[in-house]
Each structure stands twice: as structure tokens, then as C-alpha cells.
Write a protein that holds these residues in place. Structure first.
Motif, PDB file in Angstrom:
ATOM      1  N   SER A 139      48.880  51.979  48.088  1.00 32.50           N
ATOM      2  CA  SER A 139      48.325  52.058  46.746  1.00 32.50           C
ATOM      3  C   SER A 139      48.719  50.856  45.898  1.00 32.50           C
ATOM      4  O   SER A 139      47.882  50.254  45.216  1.00 32.50           O
ATOM      5  CB  SER A 139      48.799  53.353  46.070  1.00 32.50           C
ATOM      6  N   ILE A 140      49.994  50.488  45.956  1.00 31.01           N
ATOM      7  CA  ILE A 140      50.471  49.362  45.155  1.00 31.01           C
ATOM      8  C   ILE A 140      49.832  48.048  45.605  1.00 31.01           C
ATOM      9  O   ILE A 140      49.386  47.230  44.784  1.00 31.01           O
ATOM     10  CB  ILE A 140      52.006  49.272  45.247  1.00 31.01           C
ATOM     11  N   LEU A 141      49.754  47.839  46.916  1.00 34.90           N
ATOM     12  CA  LEU A 141      49.129  46.618  47.430  1.00 34.90           C
ATOM     13  C   LEU A 141      47.640  46.574  47.090  1.00 34.90           C
ATOM     14  O   LEU A 141      47.087  45.509  46.797  1.00 34.90           O
ATOM     15  CB  LEU A 141      49.331  46.531  48.939  1.00 34.90           C
ATOM     16  N   ALA A 142      46.988  47.735  47.119  1.00 30.96           N
ATOM     17  CA  ALA A 142      45.562  47.789  46.782  1.00 30.96           C
ATOM     18  C   ALA A 142      45.333  47.444  45.322  1.00 30.96           C
ATOM     19  O   ALA A 142      44.369  46.739  44.979  1.00 30.96           O
ATOM     20  CB  ALA A 142      45.013  49.180  47.087  1.00 30.96           C
ATOM     21  N   LEU A 143      46.208  47.915  44.441  1.00 28.94           N
ATOM     22  CA  LEU A 143      46.075  47.578  43.020  1.00 28.94           C
ATOM     23  C   LEU A 143      46.266  46.082  42.801  1.00 28.94           C
ATOM     24  O   LEU A 143      45.592  45.482  41.951  1.00 28.94           O
ATOM     25  CB  LEU A 143      47.090  48.377  42.201  1.00 28.94           C
ATOM     26  N   ALA A 144      47.172  45.484  43.574  1.00 26.76           N
ATOM     27  CA  ALA A 144      47.357  44.036  43.479  1.00 26.76           C
ATOM     28  C   ALA A 144      46.096  43.298  43.943  1.00 26.76           C
ATOM     29  O   ALA A 144      45.654  42.330  43.318  1.00 26.76           O
ATOM     30  CB  ALA A 144      48.564  43.615  44.317  1.00 26.76           C
ATOM     31  N   GLY A 145      45.518  43.769  45.059  1.00 26.95           N
ATOM     32  CA  GLY A 145      44.280  43.164  45.547  1.00 26.95           C
ATOM     33  C   GLY A 145      43.132  43.347  44.580  1.00 26.95           C
ATOM     34  O   GLY A 145      42.316  42.438  44.369  1.00 26.95           O
ATOM     35  N   PHE A 146      43.064  44.512  43.951  1.00 27.04           N
ATOM     36  CA  PHE A 146      42.028  44.793  42.960  1.00 27.04           C
ATOM     37  C   PHE A 146      42.152  43.830  41.780  1.00 27.04           C
ATOM     38  O   PHE A 146      41.154  43.283  41.300  1.00 27.04           O
ATOM     39  CB  PHE A 146      42.165  46.243  42.486  1.00 27.04           C
ATOM     40  N   SER A 147      43.385  43.605  41.334  1.00 30.49           N
ATOM     41  CA  SER A 147      43.607  42.685  40.212  1.00 30.49           C
ATOM     42  C   SER A 147      43.148  41.273  40.568  1.00 30.49           C
ATOM     43  O   SER A 147      42.515  40.589  39.755  1.00 30.49           O
ATOM     44  CB  SER A 147      45.090  42.683  39.833  1.00 30.49           C
ATOM     45  N   ALA A 148      43.472  40.848  41.785  1.00 28.05           N
ATOM     46  CA  ALA A 148      43.056  39.513  42.222  1.00 28.05           C
ATOM     47  C   ALA A 148      41.541  39.394  42.273  1.00 28.05           C
ATOM     48  O   ALA A 148      40.960  38.365  41.915  1.00 28.05           O
ATOM     49  CB  ALA A 148      43.661  39.211  43.593  1.00 28.05           C
ATOM     50  N   LEU A 149      40.886  40.462  42.710  1.00 26.01           N
ATOM     51  CA  LEU A 149      39.428  40.463  42.800  1.00 26.01           C
ATOM     52  C   LEU A 149      38.792  40.345  41.426  1.00 26.01           C
ATOM     53  O   LEU A 149      37.830  39.598  41.224  1.00 26.01           O
ATOM     54  CB  LEU A 149      38.968  41.751  43.493  1.00 26.01           C
ATOM     55  N   VAL A 150      39.342  41.073  40.468  1.00 24.65           N
ATOM     56  CA  VAL A 150      38.811  41.037  39.107  1.00 24.65           C
ATOM     57  C   VAL A 150      39.036  39.671  38.472  1.00 24.65           C
ATOM     58  O   VAL A 150      38.136  39.093  37.850  1.00 24.65           O
ATOM     59  CB  VAL A 150      39.462  42.141  38.247  1.00 24.65           C
ATOM     60  N   VAL A 151      40.245  39.138  38.626  1.00 21.35           N
ATOM     61  CA  VAL A 151      40.577  37.839  38.013  1.00 21.35           C
ATOM     62  C   VAL A 151      39.724  36.718  38.606  1.00 21.35           C
ATOM     63  O   VAL A 151      39.239  35.832  37.893  1.00 21.35           O
ATOM     64  CB  VAL A 151      42.072  37.527  38.208  1.00 21.35           C
ATOM     65  N   SER A 152      39.510  36.770  39.933  1.00 23.39           N
ATOM     66  CA  SER A 152      38.737  35.712  40.581  1.00 23.39           C
ATOM     67  C   SER A 152      37.266  35.764  40.211  1.00 23.39           C
ATOM     68  O   SER A 152      36.567  34.754  40.244  1.00 23.39           O
ATOM     69  CB  SER A 152      38.890  35.804  42.103  1.00 23.39           C
ATOM     70  N   GLY A 153      36.799  36.958  39.863  1.00 20.90           N
ATOM     71  CA  GLY A 153      35.387  37.107  39.513  1.00 20.90           C
ATOM     72  C   GLY A 153      34.456  36.869  40.670  1.00 20.90           C
ATOM     73  O   GLY A 153      33.287  36.528  40.487  1.00 20.90           O
TER      74      GLY A 153
END
Length: 386
Positions: A364-378
Motif C-alpha cells: 500500500s505504501i509503495l503504491a501510494l508513492a507510485g501514484f504520487s509519481a504518476l500524478v506529478v509526472s502528468g
């Protein structure tokens, strides 16, 4: 542009029902079966990751073979027959290596089923591709109905009954598949040309990144949720009901998916689904009463169904002419292949080193980190209509 006809979606809905009914008999129980055979967490993780590895390399291959030969239905039927034979042989395999060989055959033949079925249904829908979710929901119904039944049968007959259930139900799918209408004319392009065209589209690459992330979380849930619940003392009936509850939620959100995608757009629906999946994983960490898992399973619809409907439709829109099956194959390779492999193998290692609570929390924690990267990268942008 191909027009919508009722025959394809009708047969497609029936095939989704049978395919996912068979899958619910087998996939969630494989981790329990491997543990019951005395395999370690790492060995179980290797076997559970083999289908994902095969999907990663095989899904695009089978899709391209179908596109080039215009034999979508035949390739689909041969894949089903191969998985049936392998599933029936697996209980007779001896040792880790023997089981691994059978699982590899099962994995290779299985890898073409989901993308081929998605592509055939989407082609049959023509300009009415937004109807996909309402055809796909029959797979959810099949998953839930069979899941409840097989859970009760496991309590009475033991884990080996899941292989018989899988074979019987998927055999019905072979028969129903003969009714599927002929697909569009074959493409003359080679696999590398299809892949180059797809991967040269930034929006498609961004979509693949989201799919891998979601597939990793799904790989953990599919393979290790039952291990977590069994650890908490869940009965076979609770395990089966967890599939049924998830299915009810899945059906609701498949029905809502066309409206949600039109209202909020593909990107927002995909983002919401990823975030909900990460939260769902974390909720299993403090769980102490197995029955409460049924409440958490209600999040399956907004996390899985919304993502599946939006991503499959987006991939179809972004695929060049004549590459629909290849696009779905690449999507399946990223989701159930690369993502599933990471979830299955990585989950097995975490299970052995830290237990199920650590596995679900870390994912869950790693997925939230990946989600954040996805949003920031656009990188994930709304696909343009084809």
C-alpha cells in the motif's frame, strides 16, 4: 467504422461469465494450494508469478497472431483447451519443479485469453465501445456466483476440487465460443510494427505506467488475500463470500462506468481507482475479524471495475487501425503480466520475511508513492478519440 451488433456482445457476455467463473474457482485458491503442498513463501511466489511472466511476454504475441491471421476465435479456443489440460494435470505434479513445468504450460496458454476476449468484444461493439463495461460485468457475475459455490465445496471436498471446477466451467466456454461472429480483416503488420506504433504514443506509455501500478496491487490481492484471511481464521465459506461481495460491488461500478467516464474523464477515473486500491490494501493490515473483510471487499468495484473499464476503452482508442488485439495484449501484459509478476513474486518474498500484515502495508505504501509519481509526472493524459 464497424457498427454495433447484438450477437457479439451477447456471446461475449456469456464468455466473460464462464471465463471469470472458472477463474474464481482457481486463481484465489492457488496460493493456499501451494502452501498446502509444503512449498515455501518464495517457492509459492515463483509459481504464482509464472502466469504473470507468461502474460507479460505472451499476451501481445497471441494478440498479434490473431490480428494477422484473422483467427481470433480459433486462437482463443486453443488457449482455453490448453489451460484446461494443464489445470487437470497440476494436482498430479510432484515436487516444486514438476509443479513448475505444469504451471508454465498453464501460464502460456492462459496468457492469450483475456486480451483476445476484450479485443473481440470491443470490435463487436463498433462505435458503441462505451457499452464495454456492461458486457464485462457478466464476468463479475460469473466470478461471484462461482466464488461462493467453490468456497463451500472446498470446505467439504478439499482444495483439489478447485481444479475440477475450473476445467468444467471453462469447457463450457469452448462450446459457447463457436457462436462468436467473425472478426475484421487481418492486419499485414508484424508484431514489431504493431508494438512500435503503440509505444511511440506517449499517452499509451503513460497508460501502461498506471496499469503496471494497478496490476502490482491486484497481484498481491489476488494471490495473498486468502492467505491473510486464513491466517485470521477464515472458513472456506467466508473466502467464497468475499468473492461474492466483491462481485456485487464490481457489477454496480461496471454499470456506472460509462456515466463516470463521461462525467469525470478517463484520467480522473483511473487515478481514483488506483488511490482506492491502495487504501483497500492498507485496510487489511489492522483487520482482526475475518468477517469484516466482506466490508472491505465492497471497495473492489471502485478500485477494479472502474479502472478496468476506463483502461481497456482507452487502450482501444489509442491503438492504430488493425492493432486492437495487440493493444489489449500489451495492456494485459503490463497489468496481469509485469504488474502481476511484481505482486506475486515480491509478495511471496515479503510474505516469507515479514508475514501478511507487512506484505499488505508495504504494498500500500509503495503504491501510494507510485501514484504520487504518476500524478506529478502528468504522464497519464486523457486519450483523444480515434
Amino acid at each position: 467504422m464497424k457498427r454495433f451488433t447484438a450477437t457479439g456482445p451477447l456471446v461475449g457476455g456469456s464468455l466473460y461469465f464462464l471465463y471469470y467463473a472458472a477463474a474464481s474457482c482457481l486463481a484465489p485458491f492457488l496460493s493456499l494450494y501451494y502452501v498446502s503442498r509444503g512449498l515455501s513463501g518464495t517457492q509459492s511466489g515463483i509459481l504464482l508469478s509464472l502466469p504473470a511472466v507468461a502474460v507479460m511476454f505472451g499476451a501481445g504475441f497471441w494478440g498479434t497472431v490473431a490480428d494477422r491471421t484473422n483467427r481470433h476465435r480459433l486462437v482463443f479456443q486453443l488457449s482455453m483447451i490448453g489451460t484446461i489440460i494443464a489445470a487437470l494435470l497440476l494436482p498430479y505434479a510432484r515436487g516444486f519443479l514438476g509443479m513448475g513445468l505444469i504451471v508454465l504450460v498453464y501460464a502460456v496458454t492462459l496468457s492469450g485469453l483475456s486480451p483476445l476476449l476484450d479485443a473481440m468484444v470491443l470490435n463487436s461493439l463498433g462505435q458503441e465501445r462505451h457499452r464495454y463495461g456492461r458486457v464485462r460485468l457478466w464476468g463479475s457475475i460469473g466470478w461471484g456466483v462461482a466464488g461462493a459455490a467453490i468456497g463451500a465445496l472446498v470446505d467439504v471436498h478439499g482444495l483439489t476440487v478447485v481444479f475440477a471446477g475450473y476445467a468444467v466451467i471453462l469447457s463450457l466456454g469452448v462450446g459457447v465460443s463457436v457462436l462468436f461472429p467473425r472478426q475484421p480483416a487481418p492486419s499485414s503488420s508484424r508484431l514489431t510494427e504493431h508494438l512500435t506504433a503503440l509505444l511511440g504514443r506517449p499517452r499509451f506509455v503513460g497508460l501502461l505506467a498506471a496499469v503496471v501500478l494497478q496490476g502490482t496491487m491486484l497481484g498481491v490481492l489476488t494471490n495473498y488475500l486468502f492467505v491473510r484471511l486464513k491466517e485470521l481464521g477464515a472458513s472456506g465459506l467466508i473466502l467464497g463470500l468475499s468473492l461474492t461481495v466483491a462481485t456485487l460491488s464490481e457489477i454496480v461500478f461496471y454499470l456506472l462506468s460509462p456515466m463516470l467516464i463521461r462525467r469525470f474523464g478517463t484520467r480522473r477515473v483511473l487515478y481514483a481507482a488506483i488511490l482506492i486500491m491502495a487504501v483497500r490494501l492498507f485496510l487489511y493490515v489492522p483487520l482482526r475479524t475475518p468477517a469484516f473483510a466482506l466490508v472491505i471487499q465492497l471497495l473492489h468495484g471502485p478500485s477494479f471495475s472502474m479502472f478496468q473499464a476506463a483502461s481497456v476503452g482507452a487502450a482501444h482508442e489509442l491503438s492504430p487501425a488493425g492493432s486492437a488485439s495487440t493493444a489489449q495484449g500489451v495492456m494485459t501484459a503490463a497489468n496481469f503480466g509485469l504488474g502481476g509478476m511484481i505482486g506475486a513474486f515480491g509478495g511471496g518474498v515479503l510474505l516469507q520475511t515479514g508475514g501478511t500484515a507487512t506484505l499488505f502495508a508495504a504494498t500500500s505504501i509503495l503504491a501510494l508513492a507510485g501514484f504520487s509519481a504518476l500524478v506529478v509526472s502528468g504522464r497519464l493524459r486523457r486519450p483523444r478519440p480515434s
